[in-house]
Design a protein around this motif. Structure first.
Motif, PDB file in Angstrom:
ATOM      1  N   GLY A  58       0.894  -1.105   0.110  1.00  0.00           N
ATOM      2  CA  GLY A  58      -0.185   0.034   0.067  1.00  0.00           C
ATOM      3  C   GLY A  58       0.657   1.204  -0.116  1.00  0.00           C
ATOM      4  N   SER A  59       1.846   1.134   0.865  1.00  0.00           N
ATOM      5  CA  SER A  59       2.930   2.608   0.856  1.00  0.00           C
ATOM      6  C   SER A  59       3.458   2.597  -0.537  1.00  0.00           C
ATOM      7  CB  SER A  59       4.027   2.121   1.838  1.00  0.00           C
ATOM      8  OG  SER A  59       3.344   2.262   3.093  1.00  0.00           O
ATOM      9  N   ALA A  60       3.750   1.628  -1.189  1.00  0.00           N
ATOM     10  CA  ALA A  60       4.553   1.766  -2.580  1.00  0.00           C
ATOM     11  C   ALA A  60       3.593   2.408  -3.413  1.00  0.00           C
ATOM     12  CB  ALA A  60       4.820   0.368  -3.150  1.00  0.00           C
ATOM     13  N   GLY A  61       2.183   1.795  -3.361  1.00  0.00           N
ATOM     14  CA  GLY A  61       1.313   2.724  -4.237  1.00  0.00           C
ATOM     15  C   GLY A  61       1.080   4.170  -4.046  1.00  0.00           C
ATOM     16  N   LEU A  62       1.051   4.358  -2.687  1.00  0.00           N
ATOM     17  CA  LEU A  62       0.983   5.974  -2.513  1.00  0.00           C
ATOM     18  C   LEU A  62       2.221   6.495  -2.973  1.00  0.00           C
ATOM     19  CD1 LEU A  62      -0.175   5.618   1.398  1.00  0.00           C
ATOM     20  CD2 LEU A  62      -1.462   6.456  -0.574  1.00  0.00           C
ATOM     21  N   ALA A  63       3.314   5.903  -2.749  1.00  0.00           N
ATOM     22  CA  ALA A  63       4.686   6.731  -3.229  1.00  0.00           C
ATOM     23  C   ALA A  63       4.457   6.781  -4.885  1.00  0.00           C
ATOM     24  CB  ALA A  63       5.874   5.735  -3.002  1.00  0.00           C
ATOM     25  N   LEU A  64       3.906   5.842  -5.449  1.00  0.00           N
ATOM     26  CA  LEU A  64       3.812   5.784  -6.989  1.00  0.00           C
ATOM     27  C   LEU A  64       2.758   7.145  -7.201  1.00  0.00           C
ATOM     28  CD1 LEU A  64       4.479   4.630  -9.734  1.00  0.00           C
ATOM     29  CD2 LEU A  64       2.626   3.213  -9.367  1.00  0.00           C
ATOM     30  N   ILE A  65       1.616   7.217  -6.780  1.00  0.00           N
ATOM     31  CA  ILE A  65       0.724   8.265  -7.257  1.00  0.00           C
ATOM     32  C   ILE A  65       1.121   9.641  -6.368  1.00  0.00           C
ATOM     33  CG2 ILE A  65      -1.599   9.091  -6.077  1.00  0.00           C
ATOM     34  CD1 ILE A  65      -2.503   6.012  -5.802  1.00  0.00           C
ATOM     35  N   GLY A  66       1.815   9.740  -5.533  1.00  0.00           N
ATOM     36  CA  GLY A  66       2.173  10.912  -4.904  1.00  0.00           C
ATOM     37  C   GLY A  66       3.498  11.620  -5.987  1.00  0.00           C
ATOM     38  N   ALA A  67       4.378  10.648  -6.284  1.00  0.00           N
ATOM     39  CA  ALA A  67       5.497  11.115  -6.846  1.00  0.00           C
ATOM     40  C   ALA A  67       5.151  11.397  -8.458  1.00  0.00           C
ATOM     41  CB  ALA A  67       6.482   9.930  -6.851  1.00  0.00           C
ATOM     42  N   ARG A  68       4.007  10.796  -8.686  1.00  0.00           N
ATOM     43  CA  ARG A  68       3.419  10.868 -10.426  1.00  0.00           C
ATOM     44  C   ARG A  68       2.760  12.153 -10.429  1.00  0.00           C
ATOM     45  NH1 ARG A  68       6.835   8.612 -13.804  1.00  0.00           N
ATOM     46  NH2 ARG A  68       7.301   6.420 -13.199  1.00  0.00           N
ATOM     47  N   LEU A  69       2.247  12.923  -9.484  1.00  0.00           N
ATOM     48  CA  LEU A  69       1.382  14.093  -9.395  1.00  0.00           C
ATOM     49  C   LEU A  69       2.320  15.045 -10.273  1.00  0.00           C
ATOM     50  CD1 LEU A  69      -0.366  14.510  -6.074  1.00  0.00           C
ATOM     51  CD2 LEU A  69      -1.389  13.969  -8.350  1.00  0.00           C
ATOM     52  N   PRO A  70       1.714  15.782 -11.246  1.00  0.00           N
ATOM     53  CA  PRO A  70       2.418  16.730 -11.994  1.00  0.00           C
ATOM     54  C   PRO A  70       2.565  18.147 -11.259  1.00  0.00           C
ATOM     55  CG  PRO A  70       0.057  16.843 -12.634  1.00  0.00           C
ATOM     56  CD  PRO A  70       0.071  15.554 -11.674  1.00  0.00           C
ATOM     57  N   SER A  71       3.712  18.529 -10.920  1.00  0.00           N
ATOM     58  CA  SER A  71       4.076  19.850 -10.196  1.00  0.00           C
ATOM     59  C   SER A  71       3.593  21.083 -11.002  1.00  0.00           C
ATOM     60  CB  SER A  71       5.659  20.105  -9.998  1.00  0.00           C
ATOM     61  OG  SER A  71       5.969  18.922  -9.137  1.00  0.00           O
ATOM     62  N   ASP A  72       3.126  22.140 -10.260  1.00  0.00           N
ATOM     63  CA  ASP A  72       2.470  23.282 -10.855  1.00  0.00           C
ATOM     64  C   ASP A  72       3.899  24.138 -11.141  1.00  0.00           C
ATOM     65  OD1 ASP A  72       1.234  25.319 -11.896  1.00  0.00           O
ATOM     66  OD2 ASP A  72      -0.053  25.508 -10.022  1.00  0.00           O
ATOM     67  N   PRO A  73       4.018  24.306 -12.267  1.00  0.00           N
ATOM     68  CA  PRO A  73       5.350  25.057 -12.846  1.00  0.00           C
ATOM     69  C   PRO A  73       5.360  26.468 -12.356  1.00  0.00           C
ATOM     70  CG  PRO A  73       3.888  24.718 -14.822  1.00  0.00           C
ATOM     71  CD  PRO A  73       3.447  23.926 -13.770  1.00  0.00           C
ATOM     72  N   GLU A  74       4.037  26.975 -12.041  1.00  0.00           N
ATOM     73  CA  GLU A  74       3.956  28.587 -11.511  1.00  0.00           C
ATOM     74  C   GLU A  74       3.625  28.592 -10.172  1.00  0.00           C
ATOM     75  OE1 GLU A  74       4.188  30.697 -13.993  1.00  0.00           O
ATOM     76  OE2 GLU A  74       4.631  29.360 -15.385  1.00  0.00           O
ATOM     77  N   THR A  75       3.878  29.689  -9.667  1.00  0.00           N
ATOM     78  CA  THR A  75       3.587  30.079  -8.417  1.00  0.00           C
ATOM     79  C   THR A  75       2.099  29.815  -8.186  1.00  0.00           C
ATOM     80  OG1 THR A  75       5.346  31.567  -7.852  1.00  0.00           O
ATOM     81  CG2 THR A  75       3.435  31.944  -6.393  1.00  0.00           C
ATOM     82  N   ASN A  76       1.491  29.153  -7.059  1.00  0.00           N
ATOM     83  CA  ASN A  76       0.006  29.014  -6.930  1.00  0.00           C
ATOM     84  C   ASN A  76      -0.337  29.658  -5.504  1.00  0.00           C
ATOM     85  OD1 ASN A  76       0.644  26.794  -5.007  1.00  0.00           O
ATOM     86  ND2 ASN A  76       0.285  25.290  -6.462  1.00  0.00           N
ATOM     87  N   ALA A  77      -1.380  29.192  -5.036  1.00  0.00           N
ATOM     88  CA  ALA A  77      -1.865  30.018  -3.803  1.00  0.00           C
ATOM     89  C   ALA A  77      -1.041  29.283  -2.688  1.00  0.00           C
ATOM     90  CB  ALA A  77      -3.288  29.372  -3.564  1.00  0.00           C
ATOM     91  N   HIS A  78      -0.498  28.184  -2.765  1.00  0.00           N
ATOM     92  CA  HIS A  78       0.369  27.669  -1.580  1.00  0.00           C
ATOM     93  C   HIS A  78       1.891  27.998  -1.762  1.00  0.00           C
ATOM     94  CE1 HIS A  78      -3.167  25.458  -0.991  1.00  0.00           C
ATOM     95  NE2 HIS A  78      -3.363  25.128  -2.462  1.00  0.00           N
ATOM     96  N   GLY A  79       2.390  28.500  -2.588  1.00  0.00           N
ATOM     97  CA  GLY A  79       3.640  29.258  -2.657  1.00  0.00           C
ATOM     98  C   GLY A  79       4.501  28.853  -4.009  1.00  0.00           C
ATOM     99  N   PRO A  80       5.681  29.220  -3.956  1.00  0.00           N
ATOM    100  CA  PRO A  80       6.202  29.286  -5.370  1.00  0.00           C
ATOM    101  C   PRO A  80       6.702  27.903  -5.763  1.00  0.00           C
ATOM    102  CG  PRO A  80       7.745  29.795  -3.426  1.00  0.00           C
ATOM    103  CD  PRO A  80       6.712  29.821  -2.918  1.00  0.00           C
ATOM    104  N   PRO A  81       6.985  27.466  -7.131  1.00  0.00           N
ATOM    105  CA  PRO A  81       7.332  26.316  -7.608  1.00  0.00           C
ATOM    106  C   PRO A  81       8.431  25.643  -6.720  1.00  0.00           C
ATOM    107  CG  PRO A  81       7.708  27.842  -9.367  1.00  0.00           C
ATOM    108  CD  PRO A  81       7.042  28.702  -7.975  1.00  0.00           C
ATOM    109  N   THR A  82       8.247  24.427  -6.729  1.00  0.00           N
ATOM    110  CA  THR A  82       9.320  23.511  -6.145  1.00  0.00           C
ATOM    111  C   THR A  82      10.843  23.640  -6.627  1.00  0.00           C
ATOM    112  OG1 THR A  82       8.633  21.402  -7.028  1.00  0.00           O
ATOM    113  CG2 THR A  82       7.749  22.141  -4.883  1.00  0.00           C
ATOM    114  N   GLY A  83      10.658  23.835  -7.990  1.00  0.00           N
ATOM    115  CA  GLY A  83      11.940  23.758  -8.639  1.00  0.00           C
ATOM    116  C   GLY A  83      12.407  22.657  -9.127  1.00  0.00           C
ATOM    117  N   SER A  84      13.449  22.619 -10.261  1.00  0.00           N
ATOM    118  CA  SER A  84      13.647  21.322 -11.067  1.00  0.00           C
ATOM    119  C   SER A  84      14.745  20.449 -10.205  1.00  0.00           C
ATOM    120  CB  SER A  84      14.350  21.943 -12.483  1.00  0.00           C
ATOM    121  OG  SER A  84      15.611  22.810 -11.944  1.00  0.00           O
ATOM    122  N   SER A  85      15.462  21.209  -9.288  1.00  0.00           N
ATOM    123  CA  SER A  85      16.223  20.355  -8.243  1.00  0.00           C
ATOM    124  C   SER A  85      15.532  19.384  -7.596  1.00  0.00           C
ATOM    125  CB  SER A  85      17.131  21.143  -7.398  1.00  0.00           C
ATOM    126  OG  SER A  85      16.206  22.018  -6.422  1.00  0.00           O
TER     127      SER A  85
END
Length: 174
Positions: A144-171
């Motif tokens: 189950g944890s491996a499935g959570l890791a796969l889902i969470g890691a595959r979420l696309p990052s918002d490349p722009e600043t959003n309501a929660h802060g600046p982008p996380t960056g390519s690093s």
């Protein structure tokens, strides 16, 4: 990675790499708690409840990074519970076949005495059930944890600043 920021604060954003690091730490802590529950005391299971906040923070920030609301954590938690329950049911006869007679007996008590009787029977045999199903529980938790890791890691990052802060960056990309 600032562990307290990743695991204890629900605000902000984290990218896939910090998300996976936080999830690995939480999975390791969960494994230790499960082993303590079997080896030391069934009461050690209560240590899992504070970890829910850390899971909420890690997934909430990852959802924020994808431009989503952290309330989707409820769906993730529900999915995790359903998947691990199904895995437990499927893996129990394979990994813990010696527990099948006891589990059948508890189900029969539930049919005869109702839900309350079943809960009482489970409580009376709690340590025996925890020890007998330890391998099954650990396996379903890890899958189950491996499935959570796969889902969470595959979420696309918002490349722009959003309501929660600046982008996380390519690093921070894996």
């Amino acid at each position: 990675m600032d562990i307290s920021r990743v695991l204890l604060s629900p605000k902000g954003r984290i990218g896939p790499r910090d998300f996976l690091r936080g999830l690995i730490l939480l999975t390791g802590a969960g494994l230790i708690i499960q082993v303590l529950t079997v080896v030391a005391s069934i009461g050690a299971a209560i240590l899992q409840y504070p970890m829910l906040w850390a899971y909420f923070c890690v997934f909430g920030k990852r959802l924020h990074d994808a431009g989503q609301t952290a309330w989707f954590n409820i769906l993730i938690l529900f999915g995790f519970v359903v998947v691990t329950s199904i895995l437990n049911a499927v893996l129990l006869p394979i990994l813990s076949p010696n527990m099948m007679p006891l589990m059948t007996q508890i189900q029969e008590i539930g049919l005869k005495d109702g839900f309350g009787g079943m809960l009482q029977a489970q409580q009376e045999h709690a340590l025996q059930i925890a020890r007998g199903t330890a391998l099954t529980t650990l396996a379903s938790f890890l899958i189950g944890s491996a499935g959570l890791a796969l889902i969470g890691a595959r979420l696309p990052s918002d490349p722009e600043t959003n309501a929660h802060g600046p982008p996380t960056g390519s690093s921070d990309t894996p």
